[in-house]
Design an enzyme around this catalytic site. Structure first.
Site, PDB file in Angstrom:
ATOM      1  NE  ARG A 101     -21.470 118.739   8.305  1.00 56.56           N
ATOM      2  CZ  ARG A 101     -21.888 119.420   9.366  1.00 56.56           C
ATOM      3  NH1 ARG A 101     -21.012 119.787  10.304  1.00 56.56           N
ATOM      4  NH2 ARG A 101     -23.151 119.738   9.520  1.00 56.56           N
ATOM      5  CG  HIS A 128     -26.728 122.474   6.700  1.00 56.73           C
ATOM      6  ND1 HIS A 128     -26.863 121.098   6.773  1.00 56.73           N
ATOM      7  CD2 HIS A 128     -26.304 122.870   7.936  1.00 56.73           C
ATOM      8  CE1 HIS A 128     -26.528 120.696   7.990  1.00 56.73           C
ATOM      9  NE2 HIS A 128     -26.197 121.747   8.713  1.00 56.73           N
ATOM     10  CD  GLN A 131     -29.590 123.530  10.924  1.00 57.05           C
ATOM     11  OE1 GLN A 131     -28.648 122.820  11.247  1.00 57.05           O
ATOM     12  NE2 GLN A 131     -30.518 123.898  11.791  1.00 57.05           N
ATOM     13  CG  ASP A 225     -24.783 129.974   9.829  1.00 52.74           C
ATOM     14  OD1 ASP A 225     -24.249 129.557  10.881  1.00 52.74           O
ATOM     15  OD2 ASP A 225     -24.559 129.452   8.710  1.00 52.74           O
ATOM     16  CB  CYS A 265     -27.890 126.258  11.742  1.00 57.33           C
ATOM     17  SG  CYS A 265     -26.443 127.274  11.409  1.00 57.33           S
ATOM     18  NE  ARG A 293     -29.733 118.845  11.185  1.00 57.65           N
ATOM     19  CZ  ARG A 293     -28.398 118.962  11.079  1.00 57.65           C
ATOM     20  NH1 ARG A 293     -27.775 119.973  11.628  1.00 57.65           N
ATOM     21  NH2 ARG A 293     -27.695 118.084  10.386  1.00 57.65           N
TER      22      ARG A 293
END
Ligand code: CP
Ligand code: NVA
Length: 307
Positions: A101, A128, A131, A225, A265, A293
Site C-alpha cells: 500500500r 485499488h 477493493q 467513497d 469501500c 475483501r
C-alpha cells in the site's frame, strides 16, 4: 509464470470469474483450504493507514495455513533506507508473495520489476484493485451475472473509481459516474478502459455526468467513497464545500431501480459523502464488501502462488 496484481488489468474476464467462484467456495467451505498455502509467507508493506486491508490480508493468509508479516513505513523506510528494487530482491529470497500500500503507482511497478514473487497492489493513489474485486464479487454473489448490471458511482474520480472503471471494462458492466467538474477520473484511465471494452467486445459502457441524479437513474447499485483520500487531508475542508451536492442520501437513492444496493469501500465519513440512513439501510452492502475483501484476496493469493 510470475503474475502480479498491479491493476485489475493484470487479470482477464475468465480469471476474474474463476476468482469469484473460488472466493465463493472458500467462503462456504473455509476448512477445505486450511492447509492450501501452508508454510507460505505474505509480506505486507504499508505506507498509509488501514483497517480492512491489513486485517483481511493477515487473517486471509493465516486461514490458508500461511503467515503475514506487517512492515510499517518506519520499519523499512522504502526508497530511503534502501531502494524499492533492493527491498523487492530481499523479500523475494524469503517470502512467497508481497502486498504493498503506497502513494504513487510507479512504486508498485518498481517493486514488481525487482521482484521474483507476485506483488499485489493493496491501494495506491491511482488504483485499488483488491477493493474492486471484492466489490464486484459482492454483486456477483447476489446476481451471479454481472452483465446488464448498471453501477453508479457518485463523488471523487479517485483510485476506487479508477479500479471500478477497469473491472467494468473487463466484465462488461454499465458504469455511470457523477463527479464535480475538475474531479473526473483520469482521461488515460478511461481511454484504456474504453479501448479494452471495444477490443474485447465486453459490452461495458461509461457515462459521465456532473449531476448525481442522472448517474444513479435506474442503477442497480450506487457506490460512493470519501471526498478526500489518504494523503489529501489538507484539501478536506475545500473539498467538503465542492462535494456537498454529491452526498448519497435517501432522496438521491429514490432515483435508482427499486431495491438498489448502496456500496462504499469504507472507511465512511458519515454525514459527508453518505448519510447514516443510507449507510445503515437494509439495502446497504458495505459490511458484506468489507467481509468479501478477505474471501476475494484469499482466492487471489491462492491463484497467484499455488504451485
Ligand atoms: N477499504 C479499505 O481499503 O479499507 P482500509 O483503508 O481500512 O484498508
Ligand atoms: N479513496 C480512499 C479509499 C480508502 C480505502 C483513499 O485512498 O483514501
Amino acid at each position: 509464470m510470475l503474475r502480479h496484481l498491479r491493476t485489475v488489468f493484470d487479470l482477464d474476464r475468465d480469471e476474474i470469474l474463476s476468482l469469484f467462484d473460488l472466493a465463493r467456495e472458500m467462503k462456504k467451505y473455509p476448512g477445505r483450504f486450511g492447509d492450501s498455502l501452508k508454510g507460505r509467507t505474505l509480506a505486507m508493506i504499508f505506507e498509509k493507514p488501514s483497517l480492512r486491508t491489513r486485517v483481511t490480508f493477515q487473517t486471509g493468509i493465516f486461514q490458508l495455513g500461511g503467515q503475514g508479516i506487517y512492515l510499517a513505513p518506519s520499519d523499512i523506510k522504502i526508497g530511503k533506507r534502501e531502494t524499492t528494487q533492493d527491498i523487492a530482491r530481499n523479500l523475494s529470497r524469503w517470502c512467497d508473495i508481497v502486498m504493498f500500500r503506497t502513494f504513487a503507482h510507479k512504486n508498485i511497478q518498481e517493486l514488481a520489476e525487482g521482484s521474483s514473487i507476485p506483488v499485489i497492489n493493496a491501494l495506491c493513489d491511482s488504483y485499488h484493485p483488491c477493493q474492486a474485486l471484492a466489490d464486484i464479487f459482492t454483486l456477483y454473489e447476489r446476481r451471479h451475472d454481472v452483465h446488464n448490471l448498471k453501477l453508479a458511482y457518485v463523488g471523487d474520480g479517485n483510485n476506487v473509481l479508477h479500479s471500478l472503471i477497469n473491472i467494468s471494462a473487463i466484465l462488461g458492466i454499465q458504469l455511470s459516474y457523477a463527479t464535480p467538474e475538475g474531479y473526473e477520473p483520469k482521461e488515460d484511465v478511461l481511454k484504456l478502459a474504453q479501448d479494452y471494452a471495444t477490443q474485447h467486445n465486453s459490452g461495458a459502457t461509461f457515462e459521465a455526468t456532473h449531476v448525481p441524479a442522472e448517474a444513479v437513474k435506474d442503477a442497480d447499485a450506487v457506490y460512493t467513497d470519501v471526498w478526500a483520500s489518504m494523503g489529501q487531508e489538507d484539501q478536506a475542508a475545500a473539498r467538503r464545500k465542492i462535494f456537498e451536492p454529491y452526498q448519497v442520501n435517501a432522496e438521491l437513492m429514490k432515483h435508482t431501480k427499486p431495491g438498489a444496493w448502496f456500496m462504499h469501500c469504507l472507511p465512511a465519513h458519515r454525514g459527508e459523502e453518505v448519510t447514516d440512513e443510507v449507510v445503515d439501510a437494509h439495502y446497504s452492502v458495505v459490511f458484506d464488501q468489507a467481509e468479501n475483501r478477505m474471501h476475494a484476496q484469499k482466492a487471489l493469493m491462492y491463484m497467484l502462488i499455488k504451485r
